[in-house]
Motif scaffolding. Structure first.
Motif, short mmCIF file in Angstrom:
data_model
loop_
_atom_site.label_atom_id
_atom_site.label_comp_id
_atom_site.label_asym_id
_atom_site.label_seq_id
_atom_site.Cartn_x
_atom_site.Cartn_y
_atom_site.Cartn_z
N VAL A 247 13.37 6.74 -1.65
CA VAL A 247 12.26 5.85 -2.01
C VAL A 247 11.02 6.30 -1.26
N ARG A 248 10.00 6.67 -2.02
CA ARG A 248 8.76 7.20 -1.47
C ARG A 248 7.58 6.73 -2.32
N ASP A 249 6.42 6.88 -1.75
CA ASP A 249 5.16 6.64 -2.47
C ASP A 249 5.00 5.23 -3.00
N LEU A 250 5.50 4.26 -2.23
CA LEU A 250 5.28 2.86 -2.61
C LEU A 250 3.83 2.48 -2.35
N ASP A 251 3.31 1.58 -3.16
CA ASP A 251 1.96 1.06 -2.98
C ASP A 251 1.91 -0.04 -1.93
N LEU A 252 2.97 -0.87 -1.90
CA LEU A 252 2.96 -2.08 -1.09
C LEU A 252 4.35 -2.45 -0.63
N ILE A 253 4.44 -2.85 0.62
CA ILE A 253 5.66 -3.45 1.17
C ILE A 253 5.24 -4.77 1.81
N THR A 254 5.99 -5.83 1.53
CA THR A 254 5.73 -7.12 2.18
C THR A 254 6.91 -7.48 3.07
N PHE A 255 6.61 -8.13 4.18
CA PHE A 255 7.63 -8.51 5.16
C PHE A 255 7.23 -9.91 5.65
N PHE A 256 7.77 -10.92 5.02
CA PHE A 256 7.30 -12.28 5.24
C PHE A 256 8.27 -13.13 6.06
N PHE A 257 7.82 -13.56 7.23
CA PHE A 257 8.47 -14.56 8.08
C PHE A 257 9.88 -14.18 8.51
N TYR A 258 10.08 -12.91 8.75
CA TYR A 258 11.40 -12.46 9.20
C TYR A 258 11.33 -11.41 10.30
N ARG B 254 13.66 -1.66 15.93
CA ARG B 254 12.41 -1.98 15.23
C ARG B 254 11.50 -0.76 15.11
N ALA B 255 11.51 0.11 16.09
CA ALA B 255 10.69 1.32 15.99
C ALA B 255 11.16 2.17 14.81
N GLU B 256 12.45 2.31 14.66
CA GLU B 256 13.00 3.07 13.53
C GLU B 256 12.69 2.36 12.20
N MET B 257 12.84 1.06 12.18
CA MET B 257 12.52 0.29 10.98
C MET B 257 11.07 0.52 10.57
N ASN B 258 10.16 0.44 11.52
CA ASN B 258 8.74 0.60 11.21
C ASN B 258 8.43 2.03 10.77
N ARG B 259 9.08 3.02 11.37
CA ARG B 259 8.89 4.41 10.94
C ARG B 259 9.35 4.62 9.50
N LYS B 260 10.46 3.98 9.14
CA LYS B 260 10.97 4.13 7.78
C LYS B 260 10.11 3.39 6.76
N LEU B 261 9.56 2.25 7.14
CA LEU B 261 8.62 1.57 6.25
C LEU B 261 7.38 2.43 6.04
N TYR B 262 6.91 3.04 7.11
CA TYR B 262 5.76 3.94 7.04
C TYR B 262 6.05 5.12 6.10
N ALA B 263 7.20 5.72 6.26
CA ALA B 263 7.58 6.89 5.45
C ALA B 263 7.69 6.54 3.97
N ALA B 264 8.06 5.32 3.64
CA ALA B 264 8.25 4.92 2.25
C ALA B 264 6.94 4.68 1.50
N LEU B 265 5.85 4.46 2.24
CA LEU B 265 4.56 4.20 1.60
C LEU B 265 3.83 5.49 1.27
N LYS B 266 3.08 5.46 0.19
CA LYS B 266 2.20 6.59 -0.12
C LYS B 266 1.01 6.55 0.83
N PRO B 267 0.29 7.65 1.01
CA PRO B 267 -0.93 7.60 1.81
C PRO B 267 -1.88 6.54 1.22
N GLY B 268 -2.40 5.69 2.07
CA GLY B 268 -3.23 4.57 1.63
C GLY B 268 -2.43 3.34 1.27
N GLY B 269 -1.09 3.44 1.29
CA GLY B 269 -0.23 2.30 0.98
C GLY B 269 -0.35 1.21 2.02
N VAL B 270 0.06 0.00 1.65
CA VAL B 270 -0.17 -1.18 2.46
C VAL B 270 1.14 -1.88 2.84
N LEU B 271 1.19 -2.33 4.09
CA LEU B 271 2.28 -3.16 4.61
C LEU B 271 1.66 -4.49 5.01
#
Length: 137
Positions: A24-35, A46-63
């Motif tokens: 899974v790559r080049d996502l536009d948006l990831i949301t992480f609500f109240f968890y 959490r550092a690994e989690m955040n790195r993997k969320l970063y890797a899944a987004l396209k450049p300019g993508g939003v978390l």
């Protein structure tokens, strides 16, 4: 999930520190609500989690992350008991993965919240923050 508005939504349940399949790559948006606060007392890297969320987004993508505010200085110490996290701690962790904070929403803010009670059994309004991070281009 059965409505036309949800036709492009894919439901996925995975471990927090391995949140997405590697393909899974080049996502536009990831949301992480109240968890996010819950990951502070679980066996989650959490550092690994955040790195993997970063890797899944396209450049300019939003978390976008929203969570319940803890008192300054509480860090993650109240995550399990009253289900809150200090905003600055969350921000620091997410930015360490390479994200840049680009916007904050104040529409869930309640400065009158004493931040000393569980959000699961609120005794008044709950102060919550919404942070918009972006993966740089």
């Amino acid at each position: 999930m059965q409505t036309p508005a949800m036709k492009n939504v894919v439901m996925l349940a995975r471990a927090f520190d391995d949140p997405l399949p590697p393909e899974v790559r080049d996502l536009d948006l990831i949301t992480f609500f109240f968890y996010y606060h819950d990951t502070a007392y679980m066996a989650v890297d959490r550092a690994e989690m955040n790195r993997k969320l970063y890797a899944a987004l396209k450049p300019g993508g939003v978390l976008v992350i929203a969570d319940h505010s803890a008192k300054p200085g509480d860090g993650t110490s109240v995550a399990k008991t009253i289900h809150r996290i200090e905003e600055s701690v969350l921000r620091r962790e997410v930015e360490a993965a390479g994200f840049k904070l680009v916007s904050e929403g104040d529409f869930l803010r309640h400065p009158e919240d004493t931040r000393d009670f569980s959000v699961n059994r609120p005794t008044g309004p709950v102060d919550e923050f919404v942070l918009k991070f972006q993966k740089p281009n």
